[in-house]
Structure formats: structure tokens, C-alpha cells
Write an enzyme that holds these catalytic residues in place. Structure first.
Site, PDB file in Angstrom:
ATOM      1  N   LYS A 204       0.813  -1.218   0.000  1.00  0.00           N
ATOM      2  CA  LYS A 204       0.000   0.000   0.000  1.00  0.00           C
ATOM      3  C   LYS A 204       0.850   1.273   0.000  1.00  0.00           C
ATOM      4  O   LYS A 204       2.032   1.273   0.330  1.00  0.00           O
ATOM      5  CB  LYS A 204      -0.984  -0.033   1.170  1.00  0.00           C
ATOM      6  CG  LYS A 204      -2.079  -1.074   0.931  1.00  0.00           C
ATOM      7  CD  LYS A 204      -3.231  -0.985   1.886  1.00  0.00           C
ATOM      8  CE  LYS A 204      -4.344  -1.942   1.435  1.00  0.00           C
ATOM      9  NZ  LYS A 204      -5.487  -1.951   2.351  1.00  0.00           N
ATOM     10  N   ARG A 244      -3.473 -10.497   4.314  1.00  0.00           N
ATOM     11  CA  ARG A 244      -3.835 -10.511   2.885  1.00  0.00           C
ATOM     12  C   ARG A 244      -2.662  -9.912   2.121  1.00  0.00           C
ATOM     13  O   ARG A 244      -2.327  -8.745   2.313  1.00  0.00           O
ATOM     14  CB  ARG A 244      -5.103  -9.695   2.672  1.00  0.00           C
ATOM     15  CG  ARG A 244      -5.616  -9.641   1.239  1.00  0.00           C
ATOM     16  CD  ARG A 244      -6.877  -8.776   1.171  1.00  0.00           C
ATOM     17  NE  ARG A 244      -7.458  -8.743  -0.167  1.00  0.00           N
ATOM     18  CZ  ARG A 244      -7.098  -7.886  -1.123  1.00  0.00           C
ATOM     19  NH1 ARG A 244      -6.147  -6.980  -0.874  1.00  0.00           N
ATOM     20  NH2 ARG A 244      -7.677  -7.913  -2.312  1.00  0.00           N
TER      21      ARG A 244
END
Length: 274
Positions: A204, A244
Site C-alpha cells: 500500500k 492478505r
């Protein structure tokens, strides 16, 4: 949980797996590398992404899910639409991963309740086009904790089995970098709610900003894997139920090392210090 985006515009791998055969091959690879479930998503939820309609999302995910199911691969569907979740479950998906925590589609709770499958409720305040405007908190840890508790309470009231609920703090969704770091540092506040917690920091933007070069340019997506591994291990050590990730192989290796220590709280603790 291995990430499989069958979208043209996801931030990390958009366009790489829009072909069904390529997507299924990649999903199989992630499974062989150690993923317990493959998370198939047909709509990008990166900041600023435009929404697609339900038929487009269904057309992207269902053939991939059906093929992976036929190969014995457990699959979750990454969607905030009840119609997509229904189609995915019929095709063989066994988990609903809802980035909206049930807020985007009121019918999702009844779908999850009827299916009796695990339902991942992520912290969410709005769709991709507007979510960063909603990153306003006085105490991000307390507010995310309380809002997730409310989502879980609403799901239970709608008939969802409490044992099937999983929570996700929603890193990067209506969150600034400082919010993501605070939630990572205080993950115990969320695990303390009594539900499994999924941690999803993989590649991210806030990791790229942390690793920015001398000119301030964020580290490109492909250079964020070591940081992703660090966040994943720290999350598991703090009690996260799952992570994840895009790079399953490296994560599986790192977690194997973590398990070999024999102590879920080994980080920062030595035997002689006890």
C-alpha cells in the site's frame, strides 16, 4: 490470503490477470506457494477508482472462481455487492470479503447469513472516489474499533453467526499514513473485540511513502515487499488471524520462521528477560 485482482485498474497488478487463464494460473500458483484462500476481486477499490456495474464485476470474477473451485482451491470474493457475492458463492467461493463492511449494500447481510460463510467486515466510510475526504478522526484507534463493533453488532442482528465474522481495520481506506501506523501499533484494540482480525497492508501507498527516496518520491509498488513482510509479521505477533498479501511465497517463508520460534509473542522478548 493471496490477492488475485482480475481488474484492469488495481493499484498493484491491474491488467495482469484480466485473462481468465492467466488469472487461474496465478491463483493456482499462490495456492501452491502457501495461501490458505485466494481473494478474487473484480472491482478496483484504490483511492479515486471509478465503480463498475454488477454484471461487469460478475463477468470478471465468476469464471475464475469456478475454475479455481474445480481445482480444489478455496476462494473468497472481494466485493461489496450482494448480487456479486451470490454469484460467487454459487460458483464455489467460500468467503465474502466486503470492503464496505456491509454498508454499501444492505442486502449483503442476508446473503452472508443465508450462506453461513465467513464474512470479512472491513472498516469503511465511503467509496473510492470520496473516501480520502472522510479520513477525519480525533482518535483513529478508538473510532475504528467502535465502528467495527457496530458493524459486527448489525451483522449479528441480521442473523449472521458471530463465529463467521472477521474484522479488517481497512488500512488505506479513509485513512492517512499516520492513521495506518496507529492502527498497526494498536492492533490489540481490535483483536480485543473478540473476532478474528484480517490485516491487509500489502504494497500500500503508505509503505511507499515511508520508503521514499531522497527526493521524496514514494518507493514504487514493486519495492515494497520487505516492508509488507514486516507489517505482516508484526500483525501476526499482535494477534491478527490472517494477512492478505500479493507475495504469498515470501510471506509463507517468513511465517514459517516465526512459527519455528515456538512463541506467538517472541518479538522483543528473550528467555533471559522473562
Amino acid at each position: 490470503m493471496g490477492v488475485l485482482n482480475v481488474t484492469p485498474d488495481s493499484f498493484s497488478d491491474g491488467g495482469r490477470y484480466t485473462d481468465i487463464d492467466a488469472a487461474v494460473q496465478h491463483g493456482m500458483c499462490l495456492f501452491r506457494e502457501g495461501a490458505h484462500v485466494i481473494d478474487v476481486g473484480g472491482e478496483s477499490t484504490r483511492p479515486g477508482a471509478e465503480r463498475v456495474d454488477a454484471p461487469t464485476e460478475i463477468a470478471r470474477v465468476v469464471p475464475v472462481i469456478r475454475s479455481l473451485f474445480a481445482e480444489g482451491v478455496p476462494v473468497s470474493v472481494d466485493t461489496s455487492r450482494a448480487a456479486v457475492a451470490e454469484a460467487a458463492l454459487e460458483a464455489g467461493a467460500v468467503v465474502i470479503n466486503d470492503v464496505s463492511g456491509g454498508l454499501a449494500d444492505p442486502r449483503m447481510a442476508s446473503v452472508a447469513a443465508a450462506a453461513g460463510c465467513p464474512w470479512i467486515l472491513m472498516h469503511w466510510r465511503g467509496h473510492s472516489r470520496e473516501m480520502q475526504k472522510l479520513a477525519l478522526y480525533s482518535d483513529v484507534v478508538a473510532e475504528v474499533r467502535d465502528e467495527l463493533r457496530e458493524r459486527a453488532d448489525d451483522a449479528i442482528a441480521a442473523g449472521v453467526d458471530p463465529s463467521r465474522i472477521i474484522l479488517d481495520p481497512g488500512l488505506g481506506f479513509a485513512k492517512l499514513p499516520e492513521h495506518n501506523w496507529a492502527l498497526s501499533a494498536h492492533l490489540g484494540e481490535l483483536t480485543g473485540l473478540g473476532f478474528p482480525v484480517l490485516f491487509a497492508a500489502s504494497r500500500k501507498t503508505y509503505l511507499g511513502r515511508l520508503l521514499a527516496g531522497p527526493d521524496g518520491t514514494p518507493r514504487p509498488v514493486g519495492g515494497r515487499e520487505a516492508a509488507t513482510l514486516a507489517t505482516s509479521l508484526l500483525a501476526v505477533a499482535s494477534g491478527a488471524w490472517g494477512v492478505r498479501v500479493h507475495d504469498v511465497s515470501a510471506t509463507a517463508d517468513a511465517l514459517a520462521v516465526w512459527r519455528a520460534t515456538g512463541s506467538p509473542k517472541f518479538l522483543g522478548t528473550r528467555t533471559e528477560d522473562k
